[in-house]
Design a protein around this motif. Structure first.
Motif, PDB file in Angstrom:
ATOM      1  N   LEU A 115     -28.531 -40.191  18.604  1.00  0.00           N
ATOM      2  CA  LEU A 115     -27.675 -39.712  17.520  1.00  0.00           C
ATOM      3  C   LEU A 115     -28.027 -40.395  16.210  1.00  0.00           C
ATOM      4  CD1 LEU A 115     -24.256 -39.731  19.423  1.00  0.00           C
ATOM      5  CD2 LEU A 115     -25.640 -37.734  18.867  1.00  0.00           C
ATOM      6  N   PHE A 128     -16.111 -41.556  24.157  1.00  0.00           N
ATOM      7  CA  PHE A 128     -15.829 -42.223  22.891  1.00  0.00           C
ATOM      8  C   PHE A 128     -14.586 -43.097  23.012  1.00  0.00           C
ATOM      9  CE2 PHE A 128     -18.013 -38.301  22.056  1.00  0.00           C
ATOM     10  CZ  PHE A 128     -18.968 -38.643  21.129  1.00  0.00           C
ATOM     11  N   GLN A 129     -14.361 -43.843  21.944  1.00  0.00           N
ATOM     12  CA  GLN A 129     -13.184 -44.704  21.888  1.00  0.00           C
ATOM     13  C   GLN A 129     -11.900 -43.875  21.943  1.00  0.00           C
ATOM     14  OE1 GLN A 129     -13.772 -47.375  18.705  1.00  0.00           O
ATOM     15  NE2 GLN A 129     -12.069 -48.687  19.263  1.00  0.00           N
ATOM     16  N   SER A 130     -11.889 -42.758  21.209  1.00  0.00           N
ATOM     17  CA  SER A 130     -10.769 -41.826  21.320  1.00  0.00           C
ATOM     18  C   SER A 130     -11.220 -40.678  22.226  1.00  0.00           C
ATOM     19  CB  SER A 130     -10.376 -41.318  19.938  1.00  0.00           C
ATOM     20  OG  SER A 130     -11.488 -40.728  19.305  1.00  0.00           O
ATOM     21  N   GLN A 170     -16.765 -37.689  15.649  1.00  0.00           N
ATOM     22  CA  GLN A 170     -17.034 -37.840  17.074  1.00  0.00           C
ATOM     23  C   GLN A 170     -17.145 -36.496  17.784  1.00  0.00           C
ATOM     24  OE1 GLN A 170     -13.831 -40.547  18.066  1.00  0.00           O
ATOM     25  NE2 GLN A 170     -15.265 -42.242  18.046  1.00  0.00           N
ATOM     26  N   PHE A 183     -10.568 -31.195  22.715  1.00  0.00           N
ATOM     27  CA  PHE A 183     -10.276 -30.074  21.823  1.00  0.00           C
ATOM     28  C   PHE A 183      -8.841 -29.629  22.090  1.00  0.00           C
ATOM     29  CE2 PHE A 183     -14.924 -28.489  21.178  1.00  0.00           C
ATOM     30  CZ  PHE A 183     -15.251 -29.728  20.679  1.00  0.00           C
ATOM     31  N   PRO A 184      -7.964 -29.772  21.092  1.00  0.00           N
ATOM     32  CA  PRO A 184      -6.535 -29.538  21.348  1.00  0.00           C
ATOM     33  C   PRO A 184      -6.208 -28.093  21.710  1.00  0.00           C
ATOM     34  CG  PRO A 184      -6.937 -29.919  19.011  1.00  0.00           C
ATOM     35  CD  PRO A 184      -8.219 -30.218  19.722  1.00  0.00           C
ATOM     36  N   ARG A 193     -25.465 -45.322  19.973  1.00  0.00           N
ATOM     37  CA  ARG A 193     -25.843 -44.094  19.277  1.00  0.00           C
ATOM     38  C   ARG A 193     -27.355 -43.985  19.104  1.00  0.00           C
ATOM     39  NH1 ARG A 193     -20.755 -44.784  18.555  1.00  0.00           N
ATOM     40  NH2 ARG A 193     -19.418 -42.981  18.197  1.00  0.00           N
ATOM     41  N   ARG A 205     -14.986 -34.999  31.700  1.00  0.00           N
ATOM     42  CA  ARG A 205     -15.863 -34.133  30.908  1.00  0.00           C
ATOM     43  C   ARG A 205     -17.280 -34.711  30.857  1.00  0.00           C
ATOM     44  NH1 ARG A 205     -14.057 -33.647  24.918  1.00  0.00           N
ATOM     45  NH2 ARG A 205     -14.756 -35.799  24.990  1.00  0.00           N
ATOM     46  N   VAL A 248     -11.360 -37.473  21.988  1.00  0.00           N
ATOM     47  CA  VAL A 248     -12.078 -36.351  21.375  1.00  0.00           C
ATOM     48  C   VAL A 248     -11.966 -35.090  22.232  1.00  0.00           C
ATOM     49  CG1 VAL A 248     -14.140 -35.740  20.049  1.00  0.00           C
ATOM     50  CG2 VAL A 248     -13.781 -38.109  20.693  1.00  0.00           C
ATOM     51  N   TRP A 288      -1.781 -23.498  20.780  1.00  0.00           N
ATOM     52  CA  TRP A 288      -1.742 -24.821  21.379  1.00  0.00           C
ATOM     53  C   TRP A 288      -0.707 -25.698  20.686  1.00  0.00           C
ATOM     54  CZ3 TRP A 288      -5.644 -22.779  18.474  1.00  0.00           C
ATOM     55  CH2 TRP A 288      -6.013 -23.456  17.314  1.00  0.00           C
ATOM     56  N   ALA A 300     -28.539 -42.803  22.465  1.00  0.00           N
ATOM     57  CA  ALA A 300     -28.225 -41.392  22.685  1.00  0.00           C
ATOM     58  C   ALA A 300     -29.020 -40.464  21.772  1.00  0.00           C
ATOM     59  CB  ALA A 300     -26.729 -41.161  22.467  1.00  0.00           C
ATOM     60  N   PHE A 360     -21.262 -38.954  27.141  1.00  0.00           N
ATOM     61  CA  PHE A 360     -20.759 -39.914  26.156  1.00  0.00           C
ATOM     62  C   PHE A 360     -19.236 -39.933  26.230  1.00  0.00           C
ATOM     63  CE2 PHE A 360     -20.456 -42.455  22.484  1.00  0.00           C
ATOM     64  CZ  PHE A 360     -21.719 -42.816  22.047  1.00  0.00           C
TER      65      PHE A 360
END
Lengths: 264, 258
Positions: B45, B73-75, A157, B79-80, B40, B142, B77, A256, B43, B71
């Motif tokens: 993809l 998403f389900q999670s 994803q 960036f940690p 998808r 975002r 996503v 992080w 989009a 987009f």
């Protein structure tokens, strides 16, 4: 985080070290007493205090040898890790190259470095080169495997997100792949840091006129176990310092929360 | 539409509908009916094996190149390694001059969006430090941050608890009221679909095809109480029946045999 919170954490961290320190001191004490009680000859096993005296008297000269070994180890570490990182980047982007080259990496990994070291000494003599090369070879594999894994540790994803934004390959690389890989890269680098010192010392065994490996070999010829143990202590100290420097660099880079793979 | 892989699977078949600019369309269907695949394809993809999609007169990949899509998403996503604010600013950093929303101060814009989704004061937190619902709000901010004309949402609140989901539904409608972008919202909750959308597209089990396109008669702005209205319940029941009958006919294990 508040200052008080940080203080508490530091204190509790000290508390976790206390048993380790006590055990270490107890082990040294038992060693000392056992050698005295059984009257073990020094050439077989010196007393802890004798090793300490040797370190005190010969400290500066031994330290110069250690410095040389560490120079070899660090240069080899830098060369091996850089090569491994570049190889991992190529592997991740070109599957065919990985298929062709990975077996070579495994072969390189399975050849005992003790067997390559004399060969390199024959080729390059008593110089710095064979030591750096051996240290580089021994660092290469763990960094390669971990970096390749890290560069691939991105979710489908996240890639789709970048596609939706029509991100260029370079953007995907620098903004997604590289940061994702850092915890893995550092796991590899930490392994490599201790291996590099071992690699340099093994290379020194096969032909050197200075370095901790040279000290150990010389001492063993003369049954000078006091000096041999002093060399062991110093090489281990060098490895520990190097390992912790990498750990420090990791803490400064990978900041992080929840990022580090394993706590050292 | 067929999927590559070992055995090609026909994921979607006979899916045809038009969406107006600024319309909010929900897509519901049983799991595995190809809802996500459809998003998808739209989009750009994924490439459909047959058929075509036109987004504002462009092919999906052209539209993607023109940054028409946001987009979610389900999670989340996220960036940690980026803080909340950094995650919302990521599209701007990647798009650079291609950012269709030409704002002078991207950071101020991002802070404003975070306020809109109820995350004021959390700008400097890392994703790891906030709850799942908050993370999904960041993902929403975002997706909205660069003025995409079409928002594609793939079961964005499916992993959240009911209360958080209700909250986010309301917030989504509030934010959407301002932007009025076209939204395609995939969900497996009929209630969510009806509450949010202007039209509900009901897909059949695999291979997914359009069983019904239902108009949602409720005006806007809406609040959660419309869910207790009889006409809401009637529409909900009608569509549920449609889905259950077909799931039974297809021999889907989800429905117990008689």
């Amino acid at each position: 985080m508040t200052g008080a919170g940080a203080g508490t954490r530091r204190r509790s961290k000290w508390r976790t070290y206390v048993p380790a320190i006590l055990l270490f001191l107890a082990a040294l004490g038992i060693w000392e007493l056992w050698v005295v009680a059984r009257d073990v000859p020094t050439y077989l096993l010196p007393r802890v205090s004798e090793i300490g005296i040797e370190l005190g008297e010969q400290g500066w000269s031994l330290f110069r040898h250690l410095r040389w070994t560490m120079l070899e180890a660090v240069l080899g570490f830098l060369a091996g890790s850089t090569a491994a990182f570049l190889a991992a980047v190529i592997f991740v982007h070109m599957r065919a190259v990985e298929g062709a080259l990975f077996p070579w990496a495994i072969v390189l990994q399975t050849i005992p470095i003790v067997a390559i070291a004399p060969l390199l000494t024959i080729w390059f003599g008593f110089t710095l080169v064979p030591k750096v090369v051996i240290a580089a070879i021994i660092c290469f594999f763990p960094v390669l495997v971990n970096t390749a894994r890290g560069l691939r540790s991105i979710s489908a994803q996240a890639v789709e997100l970048m596609s939706v934004l029509s991100a260029r390959k370079t953007a995907v690389f620098w903004r997604l792949r590289v940061p994702s890989s850092l915890p893995y890269v550092f796991a590899g680098l930490r392994i490599a840091s201790t291996l590099a010192v071992i690699g340099a010392i093994v290379a020194e065994f096969t032909g050197a006129d200075r370095g901790i490996g040279f000290v150990i070999i010389q001492a063993s010829y003369r049954l000078d176990t006091k000096r041999l143990f002093a060399g062991l202590v110093l090489s281990s100290a060098g490895g520990i310092v190097f390992f912790n420097l990498i750990g420090l660099l990791e803490r400064l880079t990978v900041r992080w929360p929840g990022a580090r793979l394993q706590e050292s | 539409m067929r999927f590559g892989g070992h055995e090609p699977i026909t994921a979607l078949e006979d899916v045809s509908f038009d969406i107006d600019d600024g319309e909010f369309v929900a897509i519901v269907g049983p799991s595995g009916c190809g809802k996500s695949t459809l998003l998808r394809i739209i989009a750009g993809l994924l490439e459909p094996t047959a058929g075509s999609v036109t987004v504002r007169g462009k092919t999906p990949s052209e539209a993607r190149r023109d940054v028409e899509f946001g987009f979610v998403f389900q999670s989340p996503v996220l960036f940690p390694w980026l803080r909340v604010l950094g995650n919302v600013l990521l599209p701007d950093r990647i798009l650079g001059k291609r950012n269709p929303l030409a704002v002078a101060d991207a950071e101020r814009h991002a802070r404003g969006l975070l306020r809109d989704v109820g995350l004021e004061g959390f700008e400097e937190y890392y994703p790891e430090q906030i709850s799942g619902g908050m993370q999904q709000r960041v993902a929403l901010a975002r997706a909205l941050s660069y003025g995409a004309s079409t928002l594609l949402m793939d079961e964005p609140f499916g992993a959240l608890d009911e209360f958080t989901r209700d909250n986010l539904n309301i917030q989504l409608l509030e934010v959407w009221q301002q932007t009025r972008s076209t939204v395609l919202f995939v969900t497996h909750s009929l209630q969510e679909a009806i509450f949010l959308s202007d039209r509900v597209v009901v897909l059949s089990p695999r291979p997914g095809s359009v069983m019904r396109i239902a108009d949602v008669p409720f005006g806007r702005p809406r609040d959660l109480t419309i869910r207790y209205r009889p006409d809401f319940a009637a529409l909900n029941g009608e569509l549920r029946e449609l889905l259950q009958i077909d799931a039974g006919a297809a021999g889907d294990g989800e429905v117990a045999p008689p």
